[in-house]
Design a protein around this motif. Structure first.
Motif, PDB file in Angstrom:
ATOM      1  N   GLN A  20      63.355  17.934  59.996  1.00 19.68           N
ATOM      2  CA  GLN A  20      63.125  17.582  58.589  1.00 19.68           C
ATOM      3  C   GLN A  20      62.066  16.498  58.452  1.00 19.68           C
ATOM      4  N   LEU A  24      55.369  20.811  57.376  1.00 21.11           N
ATOM      5  CA  LEU A  24      55.474  22.200  57.837  1.00 21.11           C
ATOM      6  C   LEU A  24      54.359  23.029  57.212  1.00 21.11           C
ATOM      7  N   PHE A 176      59.087  31.928  53.164  1.00 24.57           N
ATOM      8  CA  PHE A 176      58.667  30.530  53.094  1.00 24.57           C
ATOM      9  C   PHE A 176      59.656  29.708  52.265  1.00 24.57           C
ATOM     10  N   LEU A 177      60.042  30.219  51.103  1.00 25.04           N
ATOM     11  CA  LEU A 177      60.969  29.496  50.237  1.00 25.04           C
ATOM     12  C   LEU A 177      62.334  29.341  50.901  1.00 25.04           C
ATOM     13  N   THR A 179      62.980  29.333  54.084  1.00 25.46           N
ATOM     14  CA  THR A 179      62.844  28.401  55.216  1.00 25.46           C
ATOM     15  C   THR A 179      62.888  26.967  54.719  1.00 25.46           C
ATOM     16  N   SER A 180      62.174  26.685  53.630  1.00 23.77           N
ATOM     17  CA  SER A 180      62.168  25.345  53.050  1.00 23.77           C
ATOM     18  C   SER A 180      63.553  24.954  52.554  1.00 23.77           C
ATOM     19  N   LYS A 188      56.279  17.303  53.396  1.00 23.57           N
ATOM     20  CA  LYS A 188      55.382  18.278  52.784  1.00 23.57           C
ATOM     21  C   LYS A 188      55.539  19.650  53.430  1.00 23.57           C
ATOM     22  N   ARG A 189      55.601  20.696  52.612  1.00 21.75           N
ATOM     23  CA  ARG A 189      55.691  22.081  53.081  1.00 21.75           C
ATOM     24  C   ARG A 189      54.547  22.871  52.438  1.00 21.75           C
ATOM     25  N   ASN A 218      61.262  23.816  44.485  1.00 23.13           N
ATOM     26  CA  ASN A 218      61.544  23.760  45.918  1.00 23.13           C
ATOM     27  C   ASN A 218      60.739  22.695  46.661  1.00 23.13           C
ATOM     28  N   VAL A 220      57.449  22.507  47.282  1.00 17.12           N
ATOM     29  CA  VAL A 220      56.510  23.107  48.231  1.00 17.12           C
ATOM     30  C   VAL A 220      55.149  23.278  47.555  1.00 17.12           C
ATOM     31  N   ILE A 242      66.939  20.992  47.126  1.00 19.63           N
ATOM     32  CA  ILE A 242      65.963  22.090  47.255  1.00 19.63           C
ATOM     33  C   ILE A 242      66.712  23.411  47.234  1.00 19.63           C
TER      34      ILE A 242
END
Length: 248
Positions: A20, A24, A176-177, A179-180, A188-189, A218, A220, A242
């Motif tokens: 965390q 990413l 992607f969402l 995973t976040s 930052k993602r 989210n 991102v 998130i």
């Protein structure tokens, strides 16, 4: 062909396997395939340097590199096309140069062909770079939630499918969402893609409302420029919960 990657993990393993505390970057297919095409697309040198610098951050474990298994398959399915284009371009260039061999001094031609051989050999360095990135990239397995997300987006013609239907683009964005969401934290993602049109509203030059909402909700970001992805410093986001919302 990519045969070696980082660990292949499920969404449920993300919190255990990834940190965390680090930024990413999630690659879509075109953003990595673009490395192999740099010599053909006449990109400026800063683009290649940005890829190299991001790779160093990934290699040194300062940035987490992630993509979807679907993207890996799509990448491998397109490498043959890219390689063929490289060979065709090189053959055409050599043919054009030979036309001048009749009038050019022989010693010049020897120098020219020596330089060409060195330049053409650079393709292998581009291939080596993308393989190195994949070697340090986590591969997220496709799951039912991602498939449902992609299907809902496709049926409802919501970005990334607002302008054109694309199950694959929706699948990658959903991966992607999710995973976040699974990773949590406040670092930052970035979703790295070279296809801004897929994320814009129909008939507009602005991001689609649903994409902006999902980015805000989210914590991102979508990035369309590899140089900007490298030069942007990681920032903390709102420490709100998130979550990913499956579209209905």
């Amino acid at each position: 062909m990519i045969t070696k990657t980082g660990n292949s993990i499920t969404t449920s393993q993300v919190a255990e396997m990834l940190s965390q505390e680090k930024p990413l970057i999630f690659w879509d297919t075109c953003s990595l395939l673009n490395i192999l095409e740099l010599a053909m697309n006449k990109k400026d040198k800063d683009v290649l340097e940005a890829y190299k610098n991001i790779y160093k951050l990934i290699r040194d474990k300062r940035v987490i590199s992630v993509t979807s298994y679907y993207s890996l398959v799509e990448f491998n399915n397109n490498t043959e096309r890219v390689e063929k284009r490289q060979i065709d371009d090189q053959t055409e260039l050599k043919g054009n140069i030979k036309k001048f061999a009749i009038v050019a001094p022989q010693r010049w031609m020897k120098i020219i062909y020596c330089v060409l051989n060195r330049v053409f050999g650079y393709d292998s360095k581009l291939e080596s770079l993308v393989k190195s990135i994949y070697k340090h990239t986590y591969i997220i397995k496709v799951d039912v939630d991602q498939k449902n997300f992609a299907y809902d987006s496709l049926v409802n013609r919501q970005a990334p499918s607002e302008r054109k239907p694309s199950y694959g683009d929706n699948l990658l964005w959903g991966a992607f969402l999710s995973t976040s969401l699974a990773l949590g934290g406040t670092k930052k993602r970035i979703f790295m893609t070279l296809n801004p049109e897929d994320f814009k509203a129909k008939g507009s030059n602005n991001l689609a409302t649903i994409i902006k909402d999902e980015m805000s909700r989210n914590g991102v970001e979508v990035c369309f420029d590899i140089k900007k992805a490298y030069h942007r410093h990681p920032i903390r986001i709102n420490n709100a919960k998130i979550r990913i919302k499956i579209r209905t």
